[in-house]
Motif scaffolding. Sequence first.
Motif, PDB file in Angstrom:
ATOM      1  N   TRP A   1       0.664   4.053  15.849  1.00 39.10           N
ATOM      2  CA  TRP A   1       1.440   4.607  14.740  1.00 39.10           C
ATOM      3  C   TRP A   1       1.830   6.057  15.001  1.00 39.10           C
ATOM      4  O   TRP A   1       2.930   6.480  14.633  1.00 39.10           O
ATOM      5  CB  TRP A   1       0.668   4.488  13.431  1.00 39.10           C
ATOM      6  CG  TRP A   1       0.592   3.101  12.885  1.00 39.10           C
ATOM      7  CD1 TRP A   1      -0.517   2.397  12.518  1.00 39.10           C
ATOM      8  CD2 TRP A   1       1.709   2.223  12.651  1.00 39.10           C
ATOM      9  NE1 TRP A   1      -0.191   1.149  12.081  1.00 39.10           N
ATOM     10  CE2 TRP A   1       1.180   1.014  12.130  1.00 39.10           C
ATOM     11  CE3 TRP A   1       3.086   2.330  12.816  1.00 39.10           C
ATOM     12  CZ2 TRP A   1       1.979  -0.077  11.788  1.00 39.10           C
ATOM     13  CZ3 TRP A   1       3.892   1.251  12.481  1.00 39.10           C
ATOM     14  CH2 TRP A   1       3.344   0.073  11.977  1.00 39.10           C
TER      15      TRP A   1
ATOM     16  N   THR B   1       0.397   8.873   9.191  1.00 35.91           N
ATOM     17  CA  THR B   1      -0.324   7.655   8.813  1.00 35.91           C
ATOM     18  C   THR B   1      -1.354   7.979   7.745  1.00 35.91           C
ATOM     19  O   THR B   1      -2.085   8.971   7.846  1.00 35.91           O
ATOM     20  CB  THR B   1      -1.042   7.038  10.024  1.00 35.91           C
ATOM     21  OG1 THR B   1      -0.099   6.788  11.071  1.00 35.91           O
ATOM     22  CG2 THR B   1      -1.727   5.728   9.658  1.00 35.91           C
TER      23      THR B   1
ATOM     24  N   HIS C   1      -2.378   2.268   6.999  1.00 34.41           N
ATOM     25  CA  HIS C   1      -3.312   1.424   7.742  1.00 34.41           C
ATOM     26  C   HIS C   1      -4.566   1.234   6.896  1.00 34.41           C
ATOM     27  O   HIS C   1      -5.113   2.193   6.363  1.00 34.41           O
ATOM     28  CB  HIS C   1      -3.672   2.067   9.074  1.00 34.41           C
ATOM     29  CG  HIS C   1      -4.803   1.370   9.786  1.00 34.41           C
ATOM     30  ND1 HIS C   1      -4.646   0.171  10.447  1.00 34.41           N
ATOM     31  CD2 HIS C   1      -6.125   1.699   9.915  1.00 34.41           C
ATOM     32  CE1 HIS C   1      -5.795  -0.205  10.962  1.00 34.41           C
ATOM     33  NE2 HIS C   1      -6.713   0.700  10.645  1.00 34.41           N
TER      34      HIS C   1
END
Length: 442
Positions: free
Chosen positions: A154, A211, A246
């Motif tokens: 990511w 993220t 995530h």
Amino acid sequence: MTHTDDRLAADPSDTATASSGTAGTADTTGTANAADTAATTDPVGTDTADTTDTDPAGSGGPGAKEELRLRKLRAWRSAERVLDRPPVHLPLGERLAALAAEAGTVADLDRPADVYGDGVVAELEERVAELLGMEAAAFFPTGTMAQQVALRCWAGRTGDSAVALHPLAHPEVHEGGALGAVSGLRTVHPTTEPRLPTAREVRDFAEPFGTLMLELPLREAGFVLPSWEELEAVVAAARERDAVVHFDGARLWECPAHFGRELPEIAALADSVYVSFYKSLGGISGAALAGSESLIGEARVWRHRYGGQLFQQFPAALAALIGLDRELPRLPAYAARAKTVAGALAEGLSAAGASWFRVHPEPPHTHQFQVWLPYGADALTEASVRQAEETGVVLFRNWRPAPAGPPGVAFTEVTVGPEGLEWSAEDVRKAAADFLRLVTRS
């Protein structure tokens, strides 16, 4: 009795039982930070808090510690009544025999074993992707590696190496700074409260990040979860910042009961999800990373680079498939019984005259929760072992010192498994009273 907003830290001044009238004042529950605990191992890697000792520094050296560890295992293995009997406590021969006996229920044992991820490992990956409603999944030997790879992928895709997560999240507490040392990532913390961040905290956080990682449930804070509406709002706030999401779902399997949603709907909120096979499913080892075909394709490349492309992994894969068949359907029942156990524990400790205690969260969000008492960790662990040896009952196992606050406060983590379904509320109340007597007479 105990009182609480289940997200607030355990403060003896507002959660004390009425029996002593002299509670302490330190803020303790779920307030560990990475600096306090980064050097520790994960004491409930098996969801039991049984594999890490809490011996005092001067307890006699490695030999004495090993003897204490073996004494604990003997006591817990031989106990007649337990809330959970994790496979990690079984002798090697029993574990091998159990795997051999059940493997034929999940795979054709006449076919060739896996080689570099095909065969039964590939079947497990397909099963996980289907269960989570994701396009694809990849098996990893460890969850640490799975998340390293996910977050590294990511970072490359977003162009931002910053990962927003909680300071009590597993990568911060139990992985020795691996995100930075191995993958060159930088972590930032939208909140330090002993709960997951709120939508406002994510939206208003001053630093940029690519993220947002959410550990569901947040184990070190007491296996706590947000409400479904709060989770949706947090994810939406991350999207507003063009961040990907995530889920550290090492214990995601047990979350549907709390959220009132099935696994695919929960996983659909995230761009990637990691799940573990040994924490709640009773597997041997291993994890999976799930997401889009594109992400998982890239993750497989990095898995190889990180040394995770193992030649054969069929024992772990078979054990994971067995766990998905046997344990996954039972987890809602364990979570429901945990609420009964937690309530009865509070009643039993109060009736036995505990000067202060905390069951956290109350009620539990999953089948796991914390119990806090105003005694040293070693004294409480000794009482736990003696209760098993003298009565054949295991209510608690290892205790840990409070990571912050005054000395003389410790906590343990309680897991309710299949054996816990056989306990009545009265059984729990009696065991709690017996345990407290052992503590106070020592």
